[in-house]
Design a protein around this motif. Sequence first.
Motif, PDB file in Angstrom:
ATOM      1  N   GLY A 109       0.803  -1.215   0.000  1.00  0.00           N
ATOM      2  CA  GLY A 109       0.000   0.000   0.000  1.00  0.00           C
ATOM      3  C   GLY A 109       0.839   1.270   0.000  1.00  0.00           C
ATOM      4  N   ALA A 110       2.140   1.156   0.146  1.00  0.00           N
ATOM      5  CA  ALA A 110       2.989   2.350   0.149  1.00  0.00           C
ATOM      6  C   ALA A 110       3.897   2.310  -1.066  1.00  0.00           C
ATOM      7  CB  ALA A 110       3.824   2.407   1.417  1.00  0.00           C
ATOM      8  N   SER A 111       3.976   3.387  -1.745  1.00  0.00           N
ATOM      9  CA  SER A 111       4.825   3.473  -2.936  1.00  0.00           C
ATOM     10  C   SER A 111       5.730   4.687  -2.796  1.00  0.00           C
ATOM     11  CB  SER A 111       3.951   3.592  -4.179  1.00  0.00           C
ATOM     12  OG  SER A 111       4.742   3.879  -5.290  1.00  0.00           O
ATOM     13  N   TRP A 112       6.990   4.514  -3.074  1.00  0.00           N
ATOM     14  CA  TRP A 112       7.931   5.631  -2.942  1.00  0.00           C
ATOM     15  C   TRP A 112       7.856   6.571  -4.131  1.00  0.00           C
ATOM     16  CZ3 TRP A 112       9.903   6.380   1.630  1.00  0.00           C
ATOM     17  CH2 TRP A 112      10.051   5.305   2.483  1.00  0.00           C
ATOM     18  N   THR A 113       7.449   6.115  -5.254  1.00  0.00           N
ATOM     19  CA  THR A 113       7.421   6.953  -6.448  1.00  0.00           C
ATOM     20  C   THR A 113       6.058   7.001  -7.102  1.00  0.00           C
ATOM     21  OG1 THR A 113       8.131   5.093  -7.791  1.00  0.00           O
ATOM     22  CG2 THR A 113       9.853   6.555  -6.951  1.00  0.00           C
ATOM     23  N   GLY A 114       5.045   6.620  -6.414  1.00  0.00           N
ATOM     24  CA  GLY A 114       3.704   6.577  -6.984  1.00  0.00           C
ATOM     25  C   GLY A 114       3.028   7.929  -6.976  1.00  0.00           C
ATOM     26  N   PRO A 115       1.764   7.965  -7.355  1.00  0.00           N
ATOM     27  CA  PRO A 115       1.025   9.217  -7.446  1.00  0.00           C
ATOM     28  C   PRO A 115       0.866   9.944  -6.116  1.00  0.00           C
ATOM     29  CG  PRO A 115      -0.330   7.350  -8.185  1.00  0.00           C
ATOM     30  CD  PRO A 115       0.985   6.815  -7.771  1.00  0.00           C
ATOM     31  N   GLY A 116       0.916   9.285  -5.009  1.00  0.00           N
ATOM     32  CA  GLY A 116       0.747   9.932  -3.716  1.00  0.00           C
ATOM     33  C   GLY A 116       2.051  10.435  -3.135  1.00  0.00           C
ATOM     34  N   SER A 117       3.128  10.277  -3.843  1.00  0.00           N
ATOM     35  CA  SER A 117       4.437  10.651  -3.316  1.00  0.00           C
ATOM     36  C   SER A 117       4.637  12.166  -3.376  1.00  0.00           C
ATOM     37  CB  SER A 117       5.534   9.968  -4.133  1.00  0.00           C
ATOM     38  OG  SER A 117       6.789  10.446  -3.740  1.00  0.00           O
ATOM     39  N   ASP A 118       5.280  12.727  -2.365  1.00  0.00           N
ATOM     40  CA  ASP A 118       5.603  14.151  -2.380  1.00  0.00           C
ATOM     41  C   ASP A 118       7.106  14.376  -2.387  1.00  0.00           C
ATOM     42  OD1 ASP A 118       6.139  13.367   0.169  1.00  0.00           O
ATOM     43  OD2 ASP A 118       5.068  14.999   1.147  1.00  0.00           O
ATOM     44  N   ARG A 119       7.854  13.392  -2.858  1.00  0.00           N
ATOM     45  CA  ARG A 119       9.304  13.549  -2.942  1.00  0.00           C
ATOM     46  C   ARG A 119       9.631  14.624  -3.967  1.00  0.00           C
ATOM     47  NH1 ARG A 119      12.799   8.286  -3.137  1.00  0.00           N
ATOM     48  NH2 ARG A 119      14.291   9.977  -3.119  1.00  0.00           N
ATOM     49  N   GLY A 120      10.495  15.590  -3.579  1.00  0.00           N
ATOM     50  CA  GLY A 120      10.897  16.669  -4.485  1.00  0.00           C
ATOM     51  C   GLY A 120       9.976  17.866  -4.462  1.00  0.00           C
ATOM     52  N   SER A 121       8.916  17.830  -3.683  1.00  0.00           N
ATOM     53  CA  SER A 121       7.982  18.958  -3.677  1.00  0.00           C
ATOM     54  C   SER A 121       8.599  20.198  -3.031  1.00  0.00           C
ATOM     55  CB  SER A 121       6.680  18.587  -2.983  1.00  0.00           C
ATOM     56  OG  SER A 121       6.904  18.338  -1.605  1.00  0.00           O
ATOM     57  N   ALA A 122       9.497  20.007  -2.081  1.00  0.00           N
ATOM     58  CA  ALA A 122      10.153  21.168  -1.460  1.00  0.00           C
ATOM     59  C   ALA A 122      10.999  21.908  -2.489  1.00  0.00           C
ATOM     60  CB  ALA A 122      11.012  20.724  -0.283  1.00  0.00           C
ATOM     61  N   TRP A 167       8.549  23.928  -4.667  1.00  0.00           N
ATOM     62  CA  TRP A 167       8.056  25.089  -3.925  1.00  0.00           C
ATOM     63  C   TRP A 167       9.156  26.143  -3.771  1.00  0.00           C
ATOM     64  CZ3 TRP A 167       3.348  26.592  -3.125  1.00  0.00           C
ATOM     65  CH2 TRP A 167       2.313  25.652  -3.121  1.00  0.00           C
ATOM     66  N   SER A 168      10.366  25.716  -3.516  1.00  0.00           N
ATOM     67  CA  SER A 168      11.481  26.658  -3.369  1.00  0.00           C
ATOM     68  C   SER A 168      11.742  27.397  -4.672  1.00  0.00           C
ATOM     69  CB  SER A 168      12.756  25.925  -2.942  1.00  0.00           C
ATOM     70  OG  SER A 168      12.581  25.324  -1.691  1.00  0.00           O
ATOM     71  N   LEU A 169      11.728  26.687  -5.783  1.00  0.00           N
ATOM     72  CA  LEU A 169      11.939  27.342  -7.070  1.00  0.00           C
ATOM     73  C   LEU A 169      10.815  28.331  -7.383  1.00  0.00           C
ATOM     74  CD1 LEU A 169      13.292  24.412  -9.267  1.00  0.00           C
ATOM     75  CD2 LEU A 169      14.550  26.380  -8.371  1.00  0.00           C
ATOM     76  N   GLY A 170       9.603  27.971  -7.064  1.00  0.00           N
ATOM     77  CA  GLY A 170       8.477  28.888  -7.263  1.00  0.00           C
ATOM     78  C   GLY A 170       8.606  30.136  -6.413  1.00  0.00           C
ATOM     79  N   LEU A 171       8.986  29.956  -5.157  1.00  0.00           N
ATOM     80  CA  LEU A 171       9.154  31.095  -4.257  1.00  0.00           C
ATOM     81  C   LEU A 171      10.290  31.997  -4.726  1.00  0.00           C
ATOM     82  CD1 LEU A 171       8.302  32.495  -1.641  1.00  0.00           C
ATOM     83  CD2 LEU A 171       9.977  31.077  -0.445  1.00  0.00           C
ATOM     84  N   ILE A 172      11.382  31.409  -5.175  1.00  0.00           N
ATOM     85  CA  ILE A 172      12.504  32.204  -5.678  1.00  0.00           C
ATOM     86  C   ILE A 172      12.083  32.994  -6.912  1.00  0.00           C
ATOM     87  CG2 ILE A 172      14.764  32.002  -6.804  1.00  0.00           C
ATOM     88  CD1 ILE A 172      15.352  29.716  -4.817  1.00  0.00           C
TER      89      ILE A 172
END
Length: 143
Positions: free
Chosen positions: A12-25, A28-33
């Motif tokens: 039930g847990a996927s590291w790279t699936g659709p529910g993953s938030d890896r890389g979101s920071a 967000w950082s690039l957007g803020l910059i």
Amino acid sequence: MSAGCGRRRRFGASWTGPGSDRGSATAWSLGLIAVLCVVFGVVLALGHAVVIRHRAAGGADLAALAAADHWAEGTAGACARAERVAEASGARLVRCAVVGDVSDVTAASGRGPFTAKVRARAGPGGPGAPGPSPGDTPGAGEP
């Protein structure tokens, strides 16, 4: 090898699936910059516009005073003096008119979208001119 050996994976847990938030920071950082860069650019542009406006106003004021001071030389002489003064203050004279001892000039500064034009008038103060009279001193007439 048995089915249970090797890499373990939680069901039930996927590291790279659709529910993953890896890389979101990073996103967000690039957007803020990017937003901060745009805000910084706008602030710089507004600061530049204010400096140009002040340069045009100072040039117009000084040119009007110079033309009013040399009104006796005629319009050509007074406007030539006003043009030299405006250029010395970082502006350019756009229009100059001298009627009697009153000068009316317009000076501009800047280029392209950052251009400011300012009109200034100068001449002697008359009887209705605002300001203190020669006899008006603070505290005069008080016991």
